[in-house]
Write a protein that holds these residues in place. Sequence first.
Motif, PDB file in Angstrom:
ATOM      1  N   ASP A 168       0.779  -1.137   0.123  1.00 16.20           N
ATOM      2  CA  ASP A 168       0.076  -0.028   0.078  1.00 16.20           C
ATOM      3  C   ASP A 168       0.778   1.245   0.113  1.00 16.20           C
ATOM      4  N   PRO A 169       1.078   2.007  -1.138  1.00 16.53           N
ATOM      5  CA  PRO A 169       1.947   2.850  -1.256  1.00 16.53           C
ATOM      6  C   PRO A 169       1.526   4.410  -0.602  1.00 16.53           C
ATOM      7  N   ASP A 170       2.586   4.929  -0.114  1.00 15.63           N
ATOM      8  CA  ASP A 170       2.300   6.560   0.106  1.00 15.63           C
ATOM      9  C   ASP A 170       2.868   7.051  -1.109  1.00 15.63           C
ATOM     10  N   TRP A 171       2.312   8.217  -1.410  1.00 16.76           N
ATOM     11  CA  TRP A 171       2.559   8.916  -2.504  1.00 16.76           C
ATOM     12  C   TRP A 171       3.701  10.190  -2.127  1.00 16.76           C
ATOM     13  N   PHE A 172       4.480  10.449  -2.971  1.00 16.28           N
ATOM     14  CA  PHE A 172       5.469  11.620  -2.797  1.00 16.28           C
ATOM     15  C   PHE A 172       5.222  12.759  -3.825  1.00 16.28           C
ATOM     16  N   PHE A 173       5.021  13.888  -3.364  1.00 17.65           N
ATOM     17  CA  PHE A 173       4.783  15.021  -4.186  1.00 17.65           C
ATOM     18  C   PHE A 173       5.676  16.279  -4.158  1.00 17.65           C
ATOM     19  N   VAL A 174       6.070  16.806  -5.268  1.00 20.41           N
ATOM     20  CA  VAL A 174       6.955  17.766  -5.429  1.00 20.41           C
ATOM     21  C   VAL A 174       6.057  18.955  -5.979  1.00 20.41           C
ATOM     22  N   ARG A 175       6.316  20.221  -5.175  1.00 21.76           N
ATOM     23  CA  ARG A 175       5.572  21.270  -5.707  1.00 21.76           C
ATOM     24  C   ARG A 175       6.806  22.376  -6.140  1.00 21.76           C
ATOM     25  N   VAL A 176       6.710  22.869  -7.421  1.00 17.51           N
ATOM     26  CA  VAL A 176       7.722  23.546  -7.913  1.00 17.51           C
ATOM     27  C   VAL A 176       7.022  25.048  -8.255  1.00 17.51           C
ATOM     28  N   GLU A 177       7.333  26.022  -7.529  1.00 18.52           N
ATOM     29  CA  GLU A 177       6.596  27.308  -7.812  1.00 18.52           C
ATOM     30  C   GLU A 177       7.296  28.221  -8.649  1.00 18.52           C
ATOM     31  N   LEU A 178       6.737  28.845  -9.668  1.00 18.30           N
ATOM     32  CA  LEU A 178       7.455  29.547 -10.812  1.00 18.30           C
ATOM     33  C   LEU A 178       6.640  30.957 -11.013  1.00 18.30           C
ATOM     34  N   THR A 179       6.992  32.239 -11.476  1.00 13.72           N
ATOM     35  CA  THR A 179       6.447  33.085 -11.721  1.00 13.72           C
ATOM     36  C   THR A 179       6.874  33.949 -13.064  1.00 13.72           C
ATOM     37  N   GLY A 180       5.882  34.817 -13.396  1.00 11.74           N
ATOM     38  CA  GLY A 180       6.271  35.649 -14.563  1.00 11.74           C
ATOM     39  C   GLY A 180       6.086  34.864 -15.745  1.00 11.74           C
ATOM     40  N   LYS A 212       8.449  34.359 -17.972  1.00 10.84           N
ATOM     41  CA  LYS A 212       9.501  33.863 -18.271  1.00 10.84           C
ATOM     42  C   LYS A 212       9.585  32.525 -17.361  1.00 10.84           C
ATOM     43  N   LEU A 213       8.700  32.153 -16.486  1.00 11.48           N
ATOM     44  CA  LEU A 213       8.551  31.086 -15.867  1.00 11.48           C
ATOM     45  C   LEU A 213       9.717  31.150 -14.655  1.00 11.48           C
ATOM     46  N   ILE A 214      10.177  31.978 -13.827  1.00 18.46           N
ATOM     47  CA  ILE A 214      11.294  32.230 -13.020  1.00 18.46           C
ATOM     48  C   ILE A 214      11.268  31.442 -11.911  1.00 18.46           C
ATOM     49  N   PHE A 215      11.901  30.526 -11.389  1.00 18.73           N
ATOM     50  CA  PHE A 215      11.702  29.590 -10.379  1.00 18.73           C
ATOM     51  C   PHE A 215      11.732  30.579  -8.996  1.00 18.73           C
ATOM     52  N   VAL A 216      10.912  30.122  -7.992  1.00 24.29           N
ATOM     53  CA  VAL A 216      10.416  30.795  -6.865  1.00 24.29           C
ATOM     54  C   VAL A 216      10.716  30.014  -5.620  1.00 24.29           C
ATOM     55  N   ASP A 217      10.029  28.657  -5.451  1.00 27.05           N
ATOM     56  CA  ASP A 217      10.229  28.016  -4.447  1.00 27.05           C
ATOM     57  C   ASP A 217       9.887  26.551  -4.827  1.00 27.05           C
ATOM     58  N   VAL A 218      10.254  25.700  -4.063  1.00 27.99           N
ATOM     59  CA  VAL A 218       9.972  24.121  -3.987  1.00 27.99           C
ATOM     60  C   VAL A 218       9.657  23.516  -2.637  1.00 27.99           C
ATOM     61  N   ASP A 219       8.889  22.559  -2.531  1.00 26.50           N
ATOM     62  CA  ASP A 219       8.719  21.906  -1.301  1.00 26.50           C
ATOM     63  C   ASP A 219       8.271  20.400  -1.755  1.00 26.50           C
ATOM     64  N   ASP A 220       7.944  19.672  -0.755  1.00 25.14           N
ATOM     65  CA  ASP A 220       7.450  18.371  -0.853  1.00 25.14           C
ATOM     66  C   ASP A 220       6.597  17.833   0.175  1.00 25.14           C
ATOM     67  N   SER A 221       5.940  16.966  -0.108  1.00 30.09           N
ATOM     68  CA  SER A 221       4.672  16.440   0.823  1.00 30.09           C
ATOM     69  C   SER A 221       4.455  14.938   0.746  1.00 30.09           C
ATOM     70  N   ASN A 222       3.968  14.259   1.426  1.00 26.89           N
ATOM     71  CA  ASN A 222       3.316  12.903   1.253  1.00 26.89           C
ATOM     72  C   ASN A 222       2.108  12.819   1.504  1.00 26.89           C
ATOM     73  N   GLY A 223       1.346  11.858   1.077  1.00 29.99           N
ATOM     74  CA  GLY A 223      -0.189  11.804   1.350  1.00 29.99           C
ATOM     75  C   GLY A 223      -0.650  10.655   0.492  1.00 29.99           C
ATOM     76  N   TYR A 224      -2.035  10.521   0.885  1.00 26.59           N
ATOM     77  CA  TYR A 224      -2.692   9.462  -0.047  1.00 26.59           C
ATOM     78  C   TYR A 224      -2.411   8.033   0.217  1.00 26.59           C
ATOM     79  N   ALA A 225      -2.146   7.600   1.677  1.00 25.42           N
ATOM     80  CA  ALA A 225      -1.495   6.375   1.767  1.00 25.42           C
ATOM     81  C   ALA A 225      -2.663   5.217   1.291  1.00 25.42           C
TER      82      ALA A 225
END
Length: 236
Positions: A89-101, A103-116
């Motif tokens: 029964d897997p847990d799922w790993f998520f990565v969210r990359v935040e861009l802006t403008g 030209k899609l300039i990098f702003v932030d990144v984070d990860d989380s788990n969920g939906y076991a």
Amino acid sequence: MNKNRKITILGCCFAFVLIMFLFIINSGMKLKYDMKARSIAESVRKNKAVEFKTFGVKISRLKYGYTIYNADKDVYNVVYYAKWIEEEDPDWFFVRVELTGSKLIFVDVDDSNGYAGEKEKNIKKIISVPSSPDGKKSKWVRVDRIKFHSIISTFLWSALFLILIMLFLFNKSNIKRLFNTFYKKIINKDGESDKSLIENSNNNITKLEELSQMLKMGLITDEEFQSKKMDILEKM
């Protein structure tokens, strides 16, 4: 080729071109954001993989999820997901990359788990209509596919299916004839070969009987009989 058949074939080609166009457009829109965010998301995944390697836990490769945009903040969120492959029964790993403008300039990144325990097809359903990632009422819009994507896709696939049915009905007799011809060739291939062998065998037996009769009548000598007999037996 009659008029109905021409119209059907042209309609089928037109529907196919539209579907391919839809696929290419959607792929291009996803690629626009994926090219900017994947390397960043992949670095997060690799760091997590190294961190949990000592515990015997691995992470599958990242898969693209979706991209949403907030016009008030001028921010894009590109979301990826992967599976922790430590148990059934897997847990799922998520990565969210935040861009802006633009030209899609990098702003932030984070990860989380969920939906076991969720299966991947359920994860895809969950991320296909994302909720507001910041928990507020600010409007986030999915931007990595054309507007009314689902409706257009359903319509085009339905149209293609109907056109294929019409093409089949217009050419039913020809298709049946081609199928029967092909089927007979496959079925009779071995049968014809066996039939040919039987016919050749019967012909050779007949020749031997005729040769024996010629020897009895004195039309050929014993040496000629033996020579002809060996030739026939070799052909068998």
